[in-house]
Enzyme design. Structure first.
Site, PDB file in Angstrom:
ATOM      1  N   TYR A  76       0.809  -1.224   0.000  1.00  0.00           N
ATOM      2  CA  TYR A  76       0.000   0.000   0.000  1.00  0.00           C
ATOM      3  C   TYR A  76       0.841   1.272   0.000  1.00  0.00           C
ATOM      4  O   TYR A  76       0.416   2.307  -0.518  1.00  0.00           O
ATOM      5  CB  TYR A  76      -0.965   0.009   1.191  1.00  0.00           C
ATOM      6  CG  TYR A  76      -0.333   0.140   2.558  1.00  0.00           C
ATOM      7  CD1 TYR A  76      -0.252   1.373   3.196  1.00  0.00           C
ATOM      8  CD2 TYR A  76       0.145  -0.980   3.238  1.00  0.00           C
ATOM      9  CE1 TYR A  76       0.301   1.501   4.460  1.00  0.00           C
ATOM     10  CE2 TYR A  76       0.697  -0.866   4.497  1.00  0.00           C
ATOM     11  CZ  TYR A  76       0.781   0.369   5.103  1.00  0.00           C
ATOM     12  OH  TYR A  76       1.333   0.485   6.351  1.00  0.00           O
ATOM     13  N   ASP A 126      -5.047  -3.953   2.564  1.00  0.00           N
ATOM     14  CA  ASP A 126      -3.914  -3.072   2.243  1.00  0.00           C
ATOM     15  C   ASP A 126      -3.448  -3.247   0.797  1.00  0.00           C
ATOM     16  O   ASP A 126      -2.990  -2.298   0.160  1.00  0.00           O
ATOM     17  CB  ASP A 126      -2.731  -3.375   3.171  1.00  0.00           C
ATOM     18  CG  ASP A 126      -2.968  -2.945   4.606  1.00  0.00           C
ATOM     19  OD1 ASP A 126      -3.901  -2.157   4.845  1.00  0.00           O
ATOM     20  OD2 ASP A 126      -2.217  -3.406   5.489  1.00  0.00           O
ATOM     21  N   LYS A 171      -8.080  -7.967   7.398  1.00  0.00           N
ATOM     22  CA  LYS A 171      -7.343  -9.066   6.768  1.00  0.00           C
ATOM     23  C   LYS A 171      -8.018 -10.355   7.191  1.00  0.00           C
ATOM     24  O   LYS A 171      -8.716 -10.395   8.208  1.00  0.00           O
ATOM     25  CB  LYS A 171      -5.871  -9.110   7.227  1.00  0.00           C
ATOM     26  CG  LYS A 171      -5.043  -7.886   6.897  1.00  0.00           C
ATOM     27  CD  LYS A 171      -3.617  -8.043   7.422  1.00  0.00           C
ATOM     28  CE  LYS A 171      -2.817  -6.768   7.208  1.00  0.00           C
ATOM     29  NZ  LYS A 171      -1.435  -6.880   7.738  1.00  0.00           N
ATOM     30  N   TYR A 174      -7.192 -11.207  10.666  1.00  0.00           N
ATOM     31  CA  TYR A 174      -7.779 -10.306  11.670  1.00  0.00           C
ATOM     32  C   TYR A 174      -9.287 -10.541  11.701  1.00  0.00           C
ATOM     33  O   TYR A 174     -10.088  -9.737  11.247  1.00  0.00           O
ATOM     34  CB  TYR A 174      -7.449  -8.850  11.352  1.00  0.00           C
ATOM     35  CG  TYR A 174      -5.973  -8.515  11.447  1.00  0.00           C
ATOM     36  CD1 TYR A 174      -5.123  -9.248  12.284  1.00  0.00           C
ATOM     37  CD2 TYR A 174      -5.414  -7.465  10.722  1.00  0.00           C
ATOM     38  CE1 TYR A 174      -3.775  -8.948  12.381  1.00  0.00           C
ATOM     39  CE2 TYR A 174      -4.071  -7.156  10.813  1.00  0.00           C
ATOM     40  CZ  TYR A 174      -3.248  -7.896  11.638  1.00  0.00           C
ATOM     41  OH  TYR A 174      -1.904  -7.597  11.734  1.00  0.00           O
ATOM     42  N   ASP A 181      -8.028   2.158   8.915  1.00  0.00           N
ATOM     43  CA  ASP A 181      -7.054   2.086   7.817  1.00  0.00           C
ATOM     44  C   ASP A 181      -7.674   1.484   6.556  1.00  0.00           C
ATOM     45  O   ASP A 181      -7.399   1.913   5.428  1.00  0.00           O
ATOM     46  CB  ASP A 181      -5.858   1.199   8.203  1.00  0.00           C
ATOM     47  CG  ASP A 181      -5.320   1.438   9.597  1.00  0.00           C
ATOM     48  OD1 ASP A 181      -6.110   1.762  10.503  1.00  0.00           O
ATOM     49  OD2 ASP A 181      -4.105   1.261   9.798  1.00  0.00           O
ATOM     50  N   ARG A 255      -2.873   8.577  12.914  1.00  0.00           N
ATOM     51  CA  ARG A 255      -2.826   8.141  11.516  1.00  0.00           C
ATOM     52  C   ARG A 255      -4.065   7.344  11.116  1.00  0.00           C
ATOM     53  O   ARG A 255      -4.503   7.412   9.965  1.00  0.00           O
ATOM     54  CB  ARG A 255      -1.553   7.341  11.219  1.00  0.00           C
ATOM     55  CG  ARG A 255      -1.410   7.051   9.728  1.00  0.00           C
ATOM     56  CD  ARG A 255       0.012   6.781   9.308  1.00  0.00           C
ATOM     57  NE  ARG A 255       0.528   5.516   9.728  1.00  0.00           N
ATOM     58  CZ  ARG A 255       1.728   5.333  10.267  1.00  0.00           C
ATOM     59  NH1 ARG A 255       2.520   6.367  10.515  1.00  0.00           N
ATOM     60  NH2 ARG A 255       2.155   4.133  10.592  1.00  0.00           N
ATOM     61  N   GLY A 258      -6.360   9.763  10.159  1.00  0.00           N
ATOM     62  CA  GLY A 258      -5.859  10.350   8.915  1.00  0.00           C
ATOM     63  C   GLY A 258      -6.258   9.517   7.702  1.00  0.00           C
ATOM     64  O   GLY A 258      -6.732  10.042   6.692  1.00  0.00           O
TER      65      GLY A 258
END
Length: 415
Positions: A76, A126, A171, A174, A181, A255, A258
């Site tokens: 990524y 990702d 993922k 996960y 993210d 982040r 973000g």
């Protein structure tokens, strides 16, 4: 006497030769110094976007090795920096910028359309991010291998494991987890692909699915008191980091929020004007912007690694999240999604980045300092999402998760 004359003449000639030689050396040294002064590796009279992209190319001549790796990989971070490079090339069309983007795809995609180092079985969101590079290149090159690779990435979305209410797991390993993210990794690619290749009912269902991911992250990760969003949510509530009542992780990581802000402003590039989800996303974006500004450092215009704990020991002003917020606010204001006041907020943040995080080497190479290298949840060794965990992760310079957003913020602010 004759012998003495010969010695005298030889001495004079030697002195003249040595003098001429030393003048030559001195003159060459001065010329070299003058050249090094006038011809820096990276000119300092360019806009920051070009300067940082040139610095990234200087640091990583092969785009496939972005992010300090020894071997080419599909990841990524490559997609993030190259998306920024695409925008720089659009404004400053230098062939070297296009070649940098193209060479990544050329290196990573075989003639048969196979993506090197990518494993669809891992169902890792990702990995979709670098698909943006192919979405940019395919219409220009019409190379069949790029289309085949795009179709492979798109097929991952069809098989991605989901929570019971339809949210993508971050993922496969996960289990039952959504992370902020993942909205940036998957949704802009999903939306852009849909706009480019789908129509009718298929497109409508895909855009509905994209908006649904934002609905779910809002539902499951938002803190009702602050409107800040937690880094992750575990539907099963089995993770050590998960709140046993809500399933959320315990902190607001800069982040992560973000990523989420960039996901919203970038998805809106592709979501049709007529889609009812547009108004919803713009509403989420405004709520988000207000929450982020409430934790902005008033002195520097920057943001802390753990957003709401700026006064706690060990916390620090962090470059990747701050760059992402500057980009999100600047783009959102430029597009009219939020009040124009957020352009001023983005400018203040950007000044803070330049004054606190940017350093320039003698050769003109630009560095972005104070970047959190990586942070996540779970895994091995186990990441518990605690305050101590976030503030103790490695800090480094020129992390692409900061340089990419810095380039994009620079373009939006025309700095």
């Amino acid at each position: 006497m004759k012998k003495n004359n010969i010695i005298f003449k030889s001495t004079v000639i030697l002195s003249l030769l040595l003098g001429f030689s030393s003048c030559n050396v001195k003159e060459k040294k001065e010329q070299k110094e003058e050249i090094s002064e006038t011809k820096k590796e990276i000119p300092t009279d360019l806009k920051w976007s070009e300067r940082m992209l040139l610095s990234e190319i200087h640091r990583f001549p092969e785009a496939s090795k972005l992010d300090f790796v020894d071997k080419p990989r599909w990841s990524y971070t490559n997609g993030l920096v190259l998306s920024a490079a695409e925008r720089v090339y659009k404004k400053y069309p230098k062939e070297s910028f296009y070649n940098y983007i193209y060479n990544y795809a050329d290196t990573m995609i075989t003639e048969d359309g196979v993506i090197k180092t990518y494993d669809i079985e891992k169902q890792n969101l990702d990995m979709l991010k670098s698909g943006d590079v192919l979405l940019y290149l395919y219409p220009k090159t019409k190379e069949e291998r790029f289309l085949l690779a795009l179709q492979t990435l798109r097929s991952q979305i069809d098989t991605q494991p989901r929570t019971s209410d339809g949210g993508f797991w971050h993922k496969k390993r996960y289990t039952s987890q959504m992370w902020l993210d993942g909205l940036y990794m998957a949704e802009p690619f999903y939306a852009h692909y849909t706009q480019m290749f789908s129509e009718g009912k298929e497109a409508k269902e895909a855009f509905n699915d994209i908006v649904h991911q934002f609905d779910l992250i809002q539902k499951h990760t938002i803190d009702p008191e602050t409107n800040l969003l937690y880094h992750g949510w575990d539907e099963s509530k089995e993770q050590q980091w998960a709140n046993k009542e809500t399933g959320t992780s315990p902190n607001f990581w800069s982040r992560a929020m973000g990523w989420y802000g960039m996901a919203m402003v970038d998805v809106l590039d592709y979501l049709p004007e007529t889609h009812p989800g547009r108004a919803k996303l713009i509403g989420y974006l405004n709520q988000y912007a207000e929450a982020i500004v409430s934790v902005q450092d008033s002195k520097t215009g920057l943001w802390y690694q753990v957003l709401d704990k700026g006064d706690e020991e060990g916390n620090y002003l962090e470059a990747t999240g701050s760059s992402m917020f500057a980009y999100t606010f600047a783009k959102a204001a430029n597009k009219g999604y939020v009040s124009s006041n957020y352009k001023t907020i983005a400018e203040k943040a950007y000044d803070g980045i330049i004054n606190n995080f940017i350093s320039v080497e003698e050769n003109g190479v630009v560095n972005l300092n104070k970047c959190c290298a990586v942070a996540g949840l779970g895994g091995n060794p186990y990441r518990d999402g605690s305050y101590e965990y976030y503030i103790n992760e490695k800090i480094r310079s020129n992390d692409p998760k900061g340089t990419g957003p810095f380039i994009m913020a620079s373009l939006e602010l025309d700095r």
